[in-house]
Design a protein around this motif. Structure first.
Motif, mmCIF file in Angstrom:
data_model
loop_
_atom_site.group_PDB
_atom_site.id
_atom_site.type_symbol
_atom_site.label_atom_id
_atom_site.label_comp_id
_atom_site.label_asym_id
_atom_site.label_seq_id
_atom_site.Cartn_x
_atom_site.Cartn_y
_atom_site.Cartn_z
ATOM 1 N N TRP A 100 -29.130 34.861 -11.167
ATOM 2 C CA TRP A 100 -27.854 35.489 -11.500
ATOM 3 C C TRP A 100 -28.035 36.999 -11.350
ATOM 4 O O TRP A 100 -27.491 37.614 -10.474
ATOM 5 N N TRP A 124 -20.451 35.963 -18.876
ATOM 6 C CA TRP A 124 -20.629 35.673 -17.457
ATOM 7 C C TRP A 124 -19.468 34.861 -16.894
ATOM 8 O O TRP A 124 -19.018 33.888 -17.517
ATOM 9 N N HIS A 126 -18.738 32.221 -15.063
ATOM 10 C CA HIS A 126 -19.284 30.999 -14.480
ATOM 11 C C HIS A 126 -18.432 29.809 -14.882
ATOM 12 O O HIS A 126 -17.925 29.750 -16.005
ATOM 13 N N SER A 129 -21.268 25.166 -14.862
ATOM 14 C CA SER A 129 -22.710 25.378 -14.986
ATOM 15 C C SER A 129 -23.338 24.316 -15.884
ATOM 16 O O SER A 129 -22.888 24.105 -17.011
ATOM 17 N N VAL A 222 -29.603 30.685 -13.240
ATOM 18 C CA VAL A 222 -28.406 29.882 -13.484
ATOM 19 C C VAL A 222 -28.405 28.680 -12.554
ATOM 20 O O VAL A 222 -29.114 28.635 -11.545
ATOM 21 N N PHE A 253 -27.483 36.084 -4.542
ATOM 22 C CA PHE A 253 -27.942 35.278 -5.676
ATOM 23 C C PHE A 253 -28.905 34.209 -5.147
ATOM 24 O O PHE A 253 -28.528 33.026 -5.036
#
Length: 258
Positions: A100, A124, A126, A129, A222, A253
């Motif tokens: 990340w 974050w 996201h 996840s 991540v 990433f």
């Protein structure tokens, strides 16, 4: 003549099933010697140099936060992309991972400010996840009075909370009052040691009461297959013009192979 004891080391090969189970139960684990003290000193010197050229993202009394060292400094890039550290994180998470971002978190000497209890995940953008975790590598000795971390074991089971205020002692407990009564575990670290914690785990750090800076290099791993959410805003993704709902691009990433 007294012979100094060898520093304990942690490698992917000696990561035990018991350690993996402890991480998944408690949400954190202490791993001694993920890097040598010699390497820790080398990275600490690079960190001190980096703070002269990279702007402080946090810009507050709690800590100095430098982001994306792996894109700016070849020496710190070695640590961020360290394959052994990534292999350990992958084993603990149980899913394929990507980077990340990394960050240096420096508490100035006698800074007088605690990092109050909080979770990382709410900051974050996201979605989807399955797991995220941070490797917090001490580049200098971090005894209790230099700003080591305290964790609330099992608190990673709380999700869906709003972001908490790192400067407000009571904010974590305003959104999760039951945590006020839970056990807390404080983990001092030797240079080269690491703690790895789940992104939903409640954790804090004391002020630095010493005359030397506390320097920690954090690598955030991540789920390799997560997708970008529309919010919250984040300095790592906002400048890239990415599309909400897409997976993160490998060039910014990078994925870690098992």
């Amino acid at each position: 003549m007294t012979v100094a004891a060898a520093q304990p080391r942690t490698t992917p090969d000696d990561l035990t099933d018991e350690t993996v189970s402890a991480y998944r139960r408690d949400g954190f684990v202490h791993l001694p010697g993920v890097i040598s003290r010699t390497d820790a000193a080398r990275y600490a010197a690079a960190a001190s140099a980096a703070r002269e050229t990279i702007g402080d993202h946090h810009d507050g009394a709690i800590f100095t936060q430098l982001l994306q060292l792996w894109r700016h400094d070849e020496t710190l890039r070695e640590l961020t992309l360290n394959p052994d550290l990534a292999a350990i994180a992958t084993r603990l998470a149980g899913v394929p991972l990507r980077l990340w971002h990394d960050q240096l978190l420096i508490k100035e000497p006698r800074n007088g400010a605690a990092t109050e209890f909080h979770q990382d995940q709410p900051y974050w953008p996201h979605t989807g996840s399955r797991h995220a975790l941070s490797a917090w590598v001490a580049l200098v000795d971090v005894p209790v009075d230099r700003g080591c971390m305290t964790f609330i074991p099992g608190s990673q089971r709380l999700n869906g909370l709003r972001a908490q205020d790192l400067s407000d002692h009571g904010d974590m407990f305003a959104v999760a009052p039951e945590l006020q009564w839970e056990q807390r575990v404080t983990v001092p670290l030797r240079a080269g040691d690491c703690t790895i914690h789940n992104s939903h785990l409640a954790h804090c750090a004391t002020p630095n009461f010493t005359d030397d800076p506390r320097i920690a290099h954090v690598v955030i791993y991540v789920d390799a297959d997560l997708r970008l959410a529309a919010e919250p805003a984040h300095p790592v993704t906002d400048p890239l013009g990415l599309t909400t709902g897409e997976t993160l691009p490998d060039d910014h990433f990078p994925r870690f192979t098992a």
